[in-house]
Design a protein around this motif. Structure first.
Motif, PDB file in Angstrom:
ATOM      1  N   VAL A 147      41.938  16.243  29.954  1.00 36.17           N
ATOM      2  CA  VAL A 147      43.056  17.039  29.094  1.00 36.17           C
ATOM      3  C   VAL A 147      42.155  18.259  28.124  1.00 36.17           C
ATOM      4  CG1 VAL A 147      44.623  16.959  27.196  1.00 36.17           C
ATOM      5  CG2 VAL A 147      44.783  15.721  29.289  1.00 36.17           C
ATOM      6  N   LEU A 148      41.120  17.614  27.374  1.00 35.24           N
ATOM      7  CA  LEU A 148      40.278  18.453  26.495  1.00 35.24           C
ATOM      8  C   LEU A 148      39.685  19.681  27.482  1.00 35.24           C
ATOM      9  CD1 LEU A 148      38.848  15.674  24.281  1.00 35.24           C
ATOM     10  CD2 LEU A 148      40.860  17.150  23.913  1.00 35.24           C
ATOM     11  N   GLU A 149      39.143  19.460  28.580  1.00 40.98           N
ATOM     12  CA  GLU A 149      38.420  20.094  29.217  1.00 40.98           C
ATOM     13  C   GLU A 149      39.336  21.491  29.891  1.00 40.98           C
ATOM     14  OE1 GLU A 149      36.368  18.222  32.305  1.00 40.98           O
ATOM     15  OE2 GLU A 149      34.681  17.876  31.215  1.00 40.98           O
ATOM     16  N   ALA A 150      40.436  20.896  30.257  1.00 40.19           N
ATOM     17  CA  ALA A 150      41.543  21.796  30.833  1.00 40.19           C
ATOM     18  C   ALA A 150      41.945  22.834  29.697  1.00 40.19           C
ATOM     19  CB  ALA A 150      42.646  21.063  31.250  1.00 40.19           C
ATOM     20  N   ILE A 171      46.264  28.982  18.781  1.00 41.89           N
ATOM     21  CA  ILE A 171      45.560  27.509  18.684  1.00 41.89           C
ATOM     22  C   ILE A 171      46.243  26.515  17.918  1.00 41.89           C
ATOM     23  CG2 ILE A 171      43.220  28.157  19.831  1.00 41.89           C
ATOM     24  CD1 ILE A 171      42.322  27.686  16.798  1.00 41.89           C
ATOM     25  N   SER A 172      46.850  27.159  17.035  1.00 42.16           N
ATOM     26  CA  SER A 172      47.712  26.260  15.949  1.00 42.16           C
ATOM     27  C   SER A 172      48.772  27.294  15.171  1.00 42.16           C
ATOM     28  CB  SER A 172      46.784  25.473  15.021  1.00 42.16           C
ATOM     29  OG  SER A 172      47.481  24.622  14.048  1.00 42.16           O
ATOM     30  N   HIS A 173      49.663  26.729  14.748  1.00 40.52           N
ATOM     31  CA  HIS A 173      50.506  27.323  13.998  1.00 40.52           C
ATOM     32  C   HIS A 173      49.962  27.415  12.475  1.00 40.52           C
ATOM     33  CE1 HIS A 173      51.458  23.044  12.683  1.00 40.52           C
ATOM     34  NE2 HIS A 173      52.013  23.647  11.610  1.00 40.52           N
ATOM     35  N   THR A 174      48.906  26.689  12.128  1.00 39.27           N
ATOM     36  CA  THR A 174      48.362  26.725  10.917  1.00 39.27           C
ATOM     37  C   THR A 174      47.085  27.792  11.115  1.00 39.27           C
ATOM     38  OG1 THR A 174      47.038  24.776  11.265  1.00 39.27           O
ATOM     39  CG2 THR A 174      49.389  24.783  10.093  1.00 39.27           C
ATOM     40  N   VAL A 175      46.853  28.310  11.883  1.00 40.05           N
ATOM     41  CA  VAL A 175      45.651  29.439  12.010  1.00 40.05           C
ATOM     42  C   VAL A 175      46.288  30.620  12.199  1.00 40.05           C
ATOM     43  CG1 VAL A 175      43.436  29.937  13.542  1.00 40.05           C
ATOM     44  CG2 VAL A 175      44.036  27.498  12.977  1.00 40.05           C
ATOM     45  N   ASP A 176      45.601  31.626  11.489  1.00 36.53           N
ATOM     46  CA  ASP A 176      45.903  33.113  11.909  1.00 36.53           C
ATOM     47  C   ASP A 176      44.528  33.991  11.776  1.00 36.53           C
ATOM     48  OD1 ASP A 176      48.852  33.178  11.269  1.00 36.53           O
ATOM     49  OD2 ASP A 176      48.329  32.153   9.366  1.00 36.53           O
ATOM     50  N   THR A 202      32.484  26.774  16.095  1.00 34.02           N
ATOM     51  CA  THR A 202      32.761  25.991  17.155  1.00 34.02           C
ATOM     52  C   THR A 202      34.591  25.604  16.978  1.00 34.02           C
ATOM     53  OG1 THR A 202      30.373  25.005  16.929  1.00 34.02           O
ATOM     54  CG2 THR A 202      32.282  23.846  18.197  1.00 34.02           C
ATOM     55  N   LEU A 203      34.992  25.801  18.236  1.00 32.25           N
ATOM     56  CA  LEU A 203      36.494  25.297  18.131  1.00 32.25           C
ATOM     57  C   LEU A 203      36.385  24.122  19.193  1.00 32.25           C
ATOM     58  CD1 LEU A 203      37.957  28.913  18.923  1.00 32.25           C
ATOM     59  CD2 LEU A 203      37.633  27.843  16.780  1.00 32.25           C
ATOM     60  N   MET A 204      37.196  23.214  18.720  1.00 37.57           N
ATOM     61  CA  MET A 204      37.053  21.738  19.396  1.00 37.57           C
ATOM     62  C   MET A 204      38.407  21.318  19.622  1.00 37.57           C
ATOM     63  SD  MET A 204      34.811  18.596  18.490  1.00 37.57           S
ATOM     64  CE  MET A 204      35.394  18.319  17.031  1.00 37.57           C
ATOM     65  N   PRO A 205      39.008  21.404  20.766  1.00 34.23           N
ATOM     66  CA  PRO A 205      40.285  20.625  20.930  1.00 34.23           C
ATOM     67  C   PRO A 205      40.444  19.174  20.851  1.00 34.23           C
ATOM     68  CG  PRO A 205      39.355  21.216  23.242  1.00 34.23           C
ATOM     69  CD  PRO A 205      38.231  21.448  22.111  1.00 34.23           C
ATOM     70  N   THR A 206      41.360  18.587  20.088  1.00 30.38           N
ATOM     71  CA  THR A 206      41.537  17.036  20.215  1.00 30.38           C
ATOM     72  C   THR A 206      42.751  16.530  20.289  1.00 30.38           C
ATOM     73  OG1 THR A 206      41.438  15.511  18.153  1.00 30.38           O
ATOM     74  CG2 THR A 206      41.723  17.578  17.482  1.00 30.38           C
ATOM     75  N   MET A 207      42.793  15.359  20.539  1.00 33.38           N
ATOM     76  CA  MET A 207      44.444  14.580  20.562  1.00 33.38           C
ATOM     77  C   MET A 207      45.063  13.951  19.623  1.00 33.38           C
ATOM     78  SD  MET A 207      44.106  13.518  24.774  1.00 33.38           S
ATOM     79  CE  MET A 207      42.778  12.448  24.482  1.00 33.38           C
ATOM     80  N   PHE A 208      43.964  14.146  18.488  1.00 29.06           N
ATOM     81  CA  PHE A 208      44.373  13.443  17.219  1.00 29.06           C
ATOM     82  C   PHE A 208      44.491  14.385  16.115  1.00 29.06           C
ATOM     83  CE2 PHE A 208      42.722  10.379  20.180  1.00 29.06           C
ATOM     84  CZ  PHE A 208      43.602   9.362  20.303  1.00 29.06           C
ATOM     85  N   PRO A 226      44.879  21.010  17.911  1.00 30.76           N
ATOM     86  CA  PRO A 226      45.731  20.299  18.738  1.00 30.76           C
ATOM     87  C   PRO A 226      45.324  20.782  20.432  1.00 30.76           C
ATOM     88  CG  PRO A 226      47.047  20.868  16.958  1.00 30.76           C
ATOM     89  CD  PRO A 226      45.756  21.914  16.922  1.00 30.76           C
ATOM     90  N   ALA A 227      44.982  19.974  21.426  1.00 31.52           N
ATOM     91  CA  ALA A 227      44.682  20.129  22.567  1.00 31.52           C
ATOM     92  C   ALA A 227      46.269  20.408  23.274  1.00 31.52           C
ATOM     93  CB  ALA A 227      44.128  19.125  23.277  1.00 31.52           C
ATOM     94  N   ARG A 228      46.163  21.091  24.364  1.00 27.05           N
ATOM     95  CA  ARG A 228      47.460  21.338  25.058  1.00 27.05           C
ATOM     96  C   ARG A 228      47.503  20.138  26.185  1.00 27.05           C
ATOM     97  NH1 ARG A 228      47.446  24.764  28.736  1.00 27.05           N
ATOM     98  NH2 ARG A 228      49.526  25.808  28.886  1.00 27.05           N
TER      99      ARG A 228
END
Length: 319
Positions: A147-150, A171-176, A202-208, A226-228
């Protein structure tokens, strides 16, 4: 509000990474507040018995009521291929004064379970984290990693097709992002302005995480977001499958073709559709050999994506 300031050279140094240790630390958020992470409830249910045997007193001491974790649990990954063994080795080499300072930065004090001799407390933390990994992550990490790699592949496609600004603003509703400044709305009321200064972002997707987050201190520039596709990790996925297309390709291959508008690995697809990975691989190879899919290697996985020919076949199906 945290603001990362990028100059022209910094824009070219934005990169992605995956950190197993960071996922491990951030998973304590879901353990503490299960209702806040509904997409991970299946993981919590599957690991409930295993977690009962862990050193929960120490693990809970690593996170505060704001769901912050100390920066030693949020290492900047060297690459998308980072291994947990390498991160544990780096953590074990952490100076004890950094361990204590990171705890103080989160809690304002040393939590009671860790208030004894610092080196003994540090060893207890390492042991608890290793046990947490073995009991609750190791069996599921291949699924999680796909999931993270995708997500990383998807973000890379966004940059290639629409530019860095579109990707960062999505990438997030809290980032502009605008005019070289990445603004992150954190729960921390303090305003921080941090130039990248050639250190890379560095941008890092996470599930938590439910919103973008960043290290507590002024460490290397990093954003966790948050990862898609998290919802696809644990649930099988029914896909609409008209009889005409299924008659040509077969039911399973038609489902796979319809689902691969976004890149995914055979492991992820097997989980989504309730099919064994070996069976999925056979179907994917057949679709790829027919020119309906393309495959690209990402770390240890091959990610598949519908080709133009495959998309044309689907479009003809619905015409």
């Amino acid at each position: 509000m945290l603001r990362y300031v990028l100059n022209e050279s910094d824009v070219g140094a934005v990169r992605f990474g995956i950190s197993p240790l960071c996922e491990l630390g951030l998973s304590l958020r879901a353990v503490m507040v299960p209702a806040g992470f509904p997409l991970q409830l299946p993981w919590l249910r599957r690991t409930e018995d295993a977690r009962a045997d862990l050193d929960l007193e120490v693990l809970q001491a690593l996170i505060d009521e704001r769901l912050w974790t100390p920066d030693f649990l949020n290492p900047r990954p060297a690459s998308p291929l980072t291994r947990i063994d390498d991160e544990f080795a780096a953590l074990e080499a952490l100076p004890i004064e950094v361990f204590l300072a990171d705890l103080l930065a989160v809690h304002g004090r040393i939590p009671e379970p860790l208030s004894g001799p610092p080196r003994a407390a540090f060893r207890r933390v390492i042991r608890a984290l290793r046990e947490l990994w073995t009991a609750t992550f190791e069996p599921y990490w291949p699924r999680m990693r796909t999931v993270l790699e995708a997500d990383v592949v998807y973000r890379g496609r966004q940059i290639a097709q629409n530019g860095l600004s579109t990707m960062l603003n999505g990438i997030s509703h809290t980032v502009d992002y605008a005019d070289g400044v990445v603004a992150v709305r954190l729960r921390d009321p303090e305003d921080r302005l941090q130039p990248i200064d050639g250190n890379g972002l560095t941008l890092m997707p996470t599930m938590f995480t439910r919103r973008a987050s960043a290290p507590v201190g002024d460490g290397p520039p990093m954003l966790m977001y948050p990862a898609r596709g998290q919802g696809a990790l644990w649930e099988t996925e029914p896909v609409a499958n008209p009889a005409a297309l299924a008659g040509i390709l077969g039911e399973t291959r038609a489902k796979l073709l319809a689902a691969l508008g976004d890149p995914a690995s055979s492991t992820e697809l097997g989980v989504r559709f309730g099919v064994t990975t070996s069976a999925v691989n056979q179907h994917l190879r057949a679709l790829r050999d027919a020119g309906l899919l393309v495959g690209t290697r990402s770390g240890r996985s091959v990610l598949y994506l519908r080709s133009e020919l495959g998309s044309a076949l689907l479009a003809g199906r619905s015409a």
